[in-house]
Scaffold this active site. Structure first.
Site: not given
Length: 275
Positions: A124, A40, A108, A65, A70
């Site tokens: 990943d 997210e 990334h 939580r 990435c």
């Protein structure tokens, strides 16, 4: 990462502490993380600062939580794996976009993980829809798994024999393909978490970043499907590919989906003005 922190993070992903740092244990940790912790970018749309420091990442994912993208998810997962006895290196990657163009440097982050039973694996859990399990970095043939057919190859020309737009390959760089399409180019040089700060800043602020244009929250489901909320559109995809979509009409519906589908409790809806 301290033992108590690792245990709380393991509880967050619904996994037991493995007896040894094996490939099989990594496979289970990888899958549980994808199911329990959403990919997210809500911080971008809630005005929250993204800080690439292990303690802050732990507070966000284990304490609050939440999920992340990435740099956050793989950065913290790498720290967890090290605490469990795995050898872990952070690797930079550049994603392939339209026309085979490579993204920005440090576009990334992925992980090279060495297990006690040998071999280097690509973990990943921060790419959204991707492999459900770690990929074998030494295997050059097709790797069939629930997320698709993957292949890891030496970095070379794009389809058609052309060099990818936006960059060339360095020694030891690898291309990761899914179902025959290049996904990202993985650099061989190990990096530090702080090396990715500029990439995180760009993805959080640049009008060219897909993370700025819309809030997105997505996770793997227990049955191998996927649930995604992009802006106000909820998409539920079953493991067999059947897809259902609907638009959420009210803020309360959006907040309910975040809570019930992703375990994220918010007091306001992320800004969707870019949707």
């Amino acid at each position: 990462m301290e033992t108590a922190q690792a245990d709380l993070l393991l509880r967050r992903i619904g996994a037991r502490r493995p007896a040894r740092p094996t490939a099989g244990a990594l496979r289970e940790l990888h899958l549980r993380h994808l199911v329990e912790v959403p990919f997210e970018n809500l911080s971008v749309h809630l005005g929250e600062e993204i800080v690439l420091e292990e303690g802050r990442l732990w507070e966000k994912v284990a304490g609050a939580r939440r999920g992340g993208f990435c740099y956050e998810l793989n950065g913290l997962f790498g720290a967890l794996l090290r605490s469990l006895g795995y050898e872990v290196e952070l690797l930079a990657a550049r994603t392939y976009g339209d026309g085979g163009r490579l993204g920005i440097p440090y576009d990334h982050m992925a992980l090279r993980v060495r297990t006690e039973d040998g071999g280097d694996l690509l973990a990943d859990i921060g790419f959204g829809a991707h492999s459900h399990h770690p990929l074998d970095l030494g295997e050059r043939g097709d790797q069939h798994e629930p997320g698709g057919v993957f292949r890891v190859t030496g970095a070379g020309p794009a389809p058609g024999g052309r060099a990818p737009a936006g960059g060339s390959a360095g020694p030891g760089d690898l291309d990761v393909l899914r179902d025959g399409t290049p996904v990202y180019r993985l650099e061989a040089t190990p990096r530090a978490l702080s090396d990715f700060v500029t990439g995180a800043w760009w993805h959080s602020t640049s009008p060219r970043s897909r993370f700025v244009t819309s809030p997105v929250c997505s996770r793997l489901t227990e049955d191998g499907g996927r649930v995604t909320l992009r802006g106000r559109r909820l998409v539920v995809t079953a493991a067999d590919g059947h897809r259902e979509e609907r638009d959420l009409a009210t803020d309360q519906e959006v907040l309910t989906v975040y809570r019930e589908r992703f375990g994220i409790v918010l007091d306001r809806v992320p800004d969707v003005s870019g949707v």
